[in-house]
Each structure stands twice: as structure tokens, then as C-alpha cells.
Write a protein that holds these residues in place. Structure first.
Motif, mmCIF file in Angstrom:
data_model
loop_
_atom_site.group_PDB
_atom_site.id
_atom_site.type_symbol
_atom_site.label_atom_id
_atom_site.label_comp_id
_atom_site.label_asym_id
_atom_site.label_seq_id
_atom_site.Cartn_x
_atom_site.Cartn_y
_atom_site.Cartn_z
ATOM 1 N N LYS A 24 0.827 -1.201 0.000
ATOM 2 C CA LYS A 24 0.000 0.000 0.000
ATOM 3 C C LYS A 24 0.860 1.248 0.000
ATOM 4 C CE LYS A 24 -3.895 -2.135 2.342
ATOM 5 N NZ LYS A 24 -4.665 -2.216 3.581
ATOM 6 N N VAL A 25 1.918 1.245 0.788
ATOM 7 C CA VAL A 25 2.809 2.401 0.852
ATOM 8 C C VAL A 25 3.540 2.569 -0.468
ATOM 9 C CG1 VAL A 25 4.851 3.331 1.999
ATOM 10 C CG2 VAL A 25 3.084 2.221 3.343
ATOM 11 N N ALA A 26 3.985 1.467 -1.058
ATOM 12 C CA ALA A 26 4.745 1.539 -2.297
ATOM 13 C C ALA A 26 3.900 2.090 -3.441
ATOM 14 C CB ALA A 26 5.285 0.166 -2.664
ATOM 15 N N LEU A 27 2.613 1.831 -3.426
ATOM 16 C CA LEU A 27 1.763 2.318 -4.498
ATOM 17 C C LEU A 27 1.626 3.829 -4.470
ATOM 18 C CD1 LEU A 27 -1.072 -0.354 -4.535
ATOM 19 C CD2 LEU A 27 0.798 -0.084 -6.146
ATOM 20 N N GLY A 28 1.560 4.426 -3.275
ATOM 21 C CA GLY A 28 1.492 5.873 -3.139
ATOM 22 C C GLY A 28 0.272 6.460 -3.821
ATOM 23 N N ALA A 29 0.421 7.685 -4.283
ATOM 24 C CA ALA A 29 -0.679 8.387 -4.933
ATOM 25 C C ALA A 29 -0.932 7.792 -6.315
ATOM 26 C CB ALA A 29 -0.340 9.862 -5.062
ATOM 27 N N ALA A 30 -2.174 7.835 -6.719
ATOM 28 C CA ALA A 30 -2.534 7.349 -8.047
ATOM 29 C C ALA A 30 -2.016 8.317 -9.103
ATOM 30 C CB ALA A 30 -4.046 7.214 -8.146
ATOM 31 N N CYS A 31 -1.602 7.782 -10.231
ATOM 32 C CA CYS A 31 -1.121 8.621 -11.326
ATOM 33 C C CYS A 31 -2.297 9.354 -11.956
ATOM 34 C CB CYS A 31 -0.407 7.774 -12.372
ATOM 35 S SG CYS A 31 1.114 7.029 -11.755
ATOM 36 N N ASP A 32 -2.228 10.668 -11.911
ATOM 37 C CA ASP A 32 -3.301 11.498 -12.450
ATOM 38 C C ASP A 32 -2.681 12.766 -13.017
ATOM 39 O OD1 ASP A 32 -5.606 12.881 -13.059
ATOM 40 O OD2 ASP A 32 -6.298 13.051 -10.991
ATOM 41 N N ALA A 33 -2.593 12.835 -14.330
ATOM 42 C CA ALA A 33 -1.957 13.980 -14.979
ATOM 43 C C ALA A 33 -2.677 15.287 -14.664
ATOM 44 C CB ALA A 33 -1.910 13.755 -16.484
ATOM 45 N N LYS A 34 -3.962 15.222 -14.345
ATOM 46 C CA LYS A 34 -4.710 16.435 -13.992
ATOM 47 C C LYS A 34 -4.143 17.104 -12.748
ATOM 48 C CE LYS A 34 -9.014 14.663 -15.880
ATOM 49 N NZ LYS A 34 -10.344 14.148 -15.536
ATOM 50 N N GLN A 35 -3.485 16.308 -11.902
ATOM 51 C CA GLN A 35 -2.887 16.860 -10.686
ATOM 52 C C GLN A 35 -1.754 17.836 -11.008
ATOM 53 O OE1 GLN A 35 -3.932 16.291 -7.431
ATOM 54 N NE2 GLN A 35 -5.657 15.344 -8.465
ATOM 55 N N LEU A 36 -1.203 17.737 -12.202
ATOM 56 C CA LEU A 36 -0.095 18.609 -12.593
ATOM 57 C C LEU A 36 -0.553 19.889 -13.280
ATOM 58 C CD1 LEU A 36 2.410 15.904 -13.857
ATOM 59 C CD2 LEU A 36 2.408 17.105 -11.673
ATOM 60 N N GLN A 37 -1.827 20.150 -13.269
ATOM 61 C CA GLN A 37 -2.365 21.356 -13.905
ATOM 62 C C GLN A 37 -1.731 22.642 -13.360
ATOM 63 O OE1 GLN A 37 -6.600 21.532 -13.985
ATOM 64 N NE2 GLN A 37 -6.644 23.160 -15.485
ATOM 65 N N PRO A 38 -1.398 22.728 -12.061
ATOM 66 C CA PRO A 38 -0.738 23.952 -11.583
ATOM 67 C C PRO A 38 0.615 24.217 -12.252
ATOM 68 C CG PRO A 38 -1.573 22.681 -9.726
ATOM 69 C CD PRO A 38 -1.730 21.832 -10.953
ATOM 70 N N CYS A 39 1.177 23.224 -12.916
ATOM 71 C CA CYS A 39 2.473 23.371 -13.592
ATOM 72 C C CYS A 39 2.333 23.794 -15.050
ATOM 73 C CB CYS A 39 3.246 22.054 -13.541
ATOM 74 S SG CYS A 39 3.613 21.479 -11.879
ATOM 75 N N LEU A 40 1.133 23.757 -15.571
ATOM 76 C CA LEU A 40 0.929 23.987 -16.999
ATOM 77 C C LEU A 40 1.424 25.361 -17.443
ATOM 78 C CD1 LEU A 40 -0.090 22.639 -19.525
ATOM 79 C CD2 LEU A 40 -2.353 23.590 -19.067
ATOM 80 N N ALA A 41 1.148 26.414 -16.678
ATOM 81 C CA ALA A 41 1.580 27.760 -17.058
ATOM 82 C C ALA A 41 3.103 27.850 -17.111
ATOM 83 C CB ALA A 41 1.016 28.795 -16.095
ATOM 84 N N ALA A 42 3.782 27.257 -16.142
ATOM 85 C CA ALA A 42 5.249 27.293 -16.121
ATOM 86 C C ALA A 42 5.837 26.471 -17.263
ATOM 87 C CB ALA A 42 5.769 26.786 -14.779
ATOM 88 N N ILE A 43 5.205 25.358 -17.593
ATOM 89 C CA ILE A 43 5.720 24.499 -18.671
ATOM 90 C C ILE A 43 5.478 25.130 -20.033
ATOM 91 C CG2 ILE A 43 5.422 22.281 -19.847
ATOM 92 C CD1 ILE A 43 4.929 21.046 -17.060
ATOM 93 N N THR A 44 4.298 25.678 -20.248
ATOM 94 C CA THR A 44 3.995 26.252 -21.562
ATOM 95 C C THR A 44 4.544 27.659 -21.717
ATOM 96 O OG1 THR A 44 1.824 27.011 -20.798
ATOM 97 C CG2 THR A 44 1.923 24.860 -21.902
ATOM 98 N N GLY A 45 4.653 28.411 -20.614
ATOM 99 C CA GLY A 45 5.110 29.792 -20.701
ATOM 100 C C GLY A 45 6.544 30.016 -20.279
ATOM 101 N N GLY A 46 7.139 29.048 -19.625
ATOM 102 C CA GLY A 46 8.530 29.172 -19.221
ATOM 103 C C GLY A 46 8.757 29.933 -17.926
ATOM 104 N N GLY A 47 7.713 30.187 -17.162
ATOM 105 C CA GLY A 47 7.862 30.922 -15.909
ATOM 106 C C GLY A 47 8.304 30.041 -14.756
ATOM 107 N N GLN A 48 8.375 30.653 -13.579
ATOM 108 C CA GLN A 48 8.725 29.928 -12.356
ATOM 109 C C GLN A 48 7.547 29.075 -11.919
ATOM 110 O OE1 GLN A 48 12.094 29.837 -11.947
ATOM 111 N NE2 GLN A 48 11.603 29.542 -9.823
ATOM 112 N N PRO A 49 7.791 27.859 -11.490
ATOM 113 C CA PRO A 49 6.695 27.016 -10.983
ATOM 114 C C PRO A 49 6.252 27.494 -9.601
ATOM 115 C CG PRO A 49 8.785 25.873 -10.769
ATOM 116 C CD PRO A 49 9.070 27.146 -11.505
ATOM 117 N N SER A 50 4.980 27.338 -9.342
ATOM 118 C CA SER A 50 4.430 27.700 -8.039
ATOM 119 C C SER A 50 4.740 26.617 -7.017
ATOM 120 C CB SER A 50 2.907 27.867 -8.148
ATOM 121 O OG SER A 50 2.302 26.617 -8.446
ATOM 122 N N GLY A 51 4.527 26.945 -5.762
ATOM 123 C CA GLY A 51 4.712 25.956 -4.705
ATOM 124 C C GLY A 51 3.756 24.789 -4.873
#
Length: 96
Positions: A24-51
């Protein structure tokens, strides 16, 4: 023969909970690309990533190779900006 089988079964039942916990511990969080949505602006725009981006990236780190193999997400994982975001968050870039 029955005593050996009963003993083996008893040992297996006693040890079963100790095998279940690491899985159970090894499985950790489920893979969900939607969880990375806060990174989209930094990835597409080249800015600093948020916390929040960095926190989500660290949670989803074990999933990055899977995302890179998915045609819908591969362009984001392999972009030069994503390398900058990953580095800025202190997450090692996946080597798949």
C-alpha cells in the motif's frame, strides 16, 4: 504431510498483514496527470513554478515516465521548459 501444510498456511496467514502494508505504501498516490495542472503555465510559458506545482510534481514523480509515454502528455514532459520546472522544483528528471 497435513501438519506441514497446516504449519505453512498458519505462517502465511500470520505474515500476511506485514506484506500488505509495504504494498500500500509503495503504491502511493494514483497517477493522475490532472494533478499537474498547476504546472501547466510554467511548462507552456517558461515561468517559475508555483509551490503548488512543485508539491504536485513531487507527488506524481513516480508517474512521470508513464506520462512521457502517453502521446497526450509526452510533449509536455519532454519540453525544455518542463526540464526547467522539474529542476526548479528539485525533482530529478525521469530517465525512462
Amino acid at each position: 504431510m497435513m501438519k506441514i501444510l497446516a504449519l505453512t498456511l498458519t505462517v502465511f496467514v500470520i505474515l500476511s498483514p506485514s506484506f500488505a502494508s509495504p504494498t500500500k505504501v509503495a503504491l502511493g498516490a494514483a497517477c493522475d496527470a490532472k494533478q499537474l495542472q498547476p504546472c501547466l503555465a510554467a511548462i507552456t510559458g517558461g515561468g517559475q513554478p508555483s509551490g503548488d506545482c512543485c508539491a504536485k510534481l513531487k507527488e506524481q514523480q513516480p508517474c512521470l515516465c508513464g506520462f512521457s509515454k502517453n502521446p497526450a502528455f509526452a510533449q509536455y514532459v519532454s519540453s525544455p521548459n518542463s526540464r526547467k520546472v522539474v529542476s526548479a522544483c528539485g525533482v530529478p528528471y525521469p530517465s525512462c
